[in-house]
Design a protein around this motif. Structure first.
Motif, PDB file in Angstrom:
ATOM      1  N   UNK A  12       3.066 115.173  71.655  1.00 37.88           N
ATOM      2  CA  UNK A  12       3.059 114.020  72.559  1.00 37.88           C
ATOM      3  C   UNK A  12       1.752 113.908  73.333  1.00 37.88           C
ATOM      4  N   UNK A  13       1.055 115.013  73.509  1.00 39.85           N
ATOM      5  CA  UNK A  13      -0.211 114.997  74.234  1.00 39.85           C
ATOM      6  C   UNK A  13      -1.407 114.728  73.321  1.00 39.85           C
ATOM      7  N   UNK A  14      -1.226 114.826  72.021  1.00 39.91           N
ATOM      8  CA  UNK A  14      -2.340 114.665  71.091  1.00 39.91           C
ATOM      9  C   UNK A  14      -3.059 113.322  71.227  1.00 39.91           C
ATOM     10  N   UNK A  15      -2.372 112.181  71.327  1.00 36.82           N
ATOM     11  CA  UNK A  15      -3.106 110.916  71.460  1.00 36.82           C
ATOM     12  C   UNK A  15      -3.976 110.851  72.720  1.00 36.82           C
ATOM     13  N   UNK A  16      -3.597 111.571  73.747  1.00 31.90           N
ATOM     14  CA  UNK A  16      -4.406 111.572  74.969  1.00 31.90           C
ATOM     15  C   UNK A  16      -5.774 112.192  74.724  1.00 31.90           C
ATOM     16  N   UNK A  27      -3.672 105.921  67.871  1.00 28.68           N
ATOM     17  CA  UNK A  27      -2.633 104.914  67.686  1.00 28.68           C
ATOM     18  C   UNK A  27      -1.806 105.217  66.443  1.00 28.68           C
ATOM     19  N   UNK A  28      -2.440 105.757  65.410  1.00 29.32           N
ATOM     20  CA  UNK A  28      -1.712 106.100  64.183  1.00 29.32           C
ATOM     21  C   UNK A  28      -0.722 107.236  64.401  1.00 29.32           C
ATOM     22  N   UNK A  29      -0.966 108.088  65.366  1.00 28.04           N
ATOM     23  CA  UNK A  29      -0.058 109.218  65.592  1.00 28.04           C
ATOM     24  C   UNK A  29       1.134 108.852  66.479  1.00 28.04           C
ATOM     25  N   UNK A  30       1.069 107.752  67.182  1.00 29.59           N
ATOM     26  CA  UNK A  30       2.143 107.383  68.113  1.00 29.59           C
ATOM     27  C   UNK A  30       3.478 107.093  67.417  1.00 29.59           C
ATOM     28  N   UNK A  31       3.539 106.347  66.317  1.00 28.04           N
ATOM     29  CA  UNK A  31       4.849 106.125  65.674  1.00 28.04           C
ATOM     30  C   UNK A  31       5.526 107.412  65.220  1.00 28.04           C
ATOM     31  N   UNK A  32       4.756 108.353  64.724  1.00 27.75           N
ATOM     32  CA  UNK A  32       5.331 109.632  64.320  1.00 27.75           C
ATOM     33  C   UNK A  32       5.906 110.408  65.487  1.00 27.75           C
ATOM     34  N   UNK A  33       5.257 110.307  66.629  1.00 32.41           N
ATOM     35  CA  UNK A  33       5.760 110.985  67.820  1.00 32.41           C
ATOM     36  C   UNK A  33       7.059 110.341  68.291  1.00 32.41           C
ATOM     37  N   UNK A  34       7.097 109.011  68.267  1.00 33.34           N
ATOM     38  CA  UNK A  34       8.354 108.333  68.607  1.00 33.34           C
ATOM     39  C   UNK A  34       9.470 108.733  67.655  1.00 33.34           C
ATOM     40  N   UNK A  35       9.158 108.797  66.365  1.00 35.09           N
ATOM     41  CA  UNK A  35      10.172 109.195  65.379  1.00 35.09           C
ATOM     42  C   UNK A  35      10.663 110.612  65.653  1.00 35.09           C
TER      43      UNK A  35
END
Length: 92
Positions: A12-16, A27-35
């Motif tokens: 969850x902290x990776x996009x930061x 932005x590409x990693x955010x949907x996977x984190x939500x999933x």
């Protein structure tokens, strides 16, 4: 399952960390984190084997994406610096 939930906090902290220099990757990693979070919550409520299988699959995809991000963020500057050191010096 504890290690998976620990990884969810790290992921969850990776996009930061990527946001300033590599927004598209962040932005590409955010949907996977939500999933991951949605499947984790569903698994806590109703633990079935197929939810766990999807959770582990999503986890594996996020691990691959996180390692790619780490290589892009930390490895590529090192590789570029080494390539510049190996190039012959030009006399102008």
């Amino acid at each position: 399952m504890g290690i998976f939930f620990f990884y969810m906090f790290v992921a969850s902290a990776t996009p930061l960390f990527l946001w300033l220099e590599y927004r598209k990757l962040a932005i590409a990693s955010i949907p996977g984190i939500f999933a991951l979070w949605i499947l984790g919550a569903i698994y806590i409520i109703n633990p079935t084997w197929w939810i766990e299988a999807w959770f582990i699959f999503t986890f594996a995809v996020n691990v691959v994406l996180a390692h790619y991000a780490a290589i892009v963020l930390y490895g590529m500057p090192y590789i570029r610096a080494k390539r510049l050191e190996r190039q012959p010096k030009r006399l102008v």
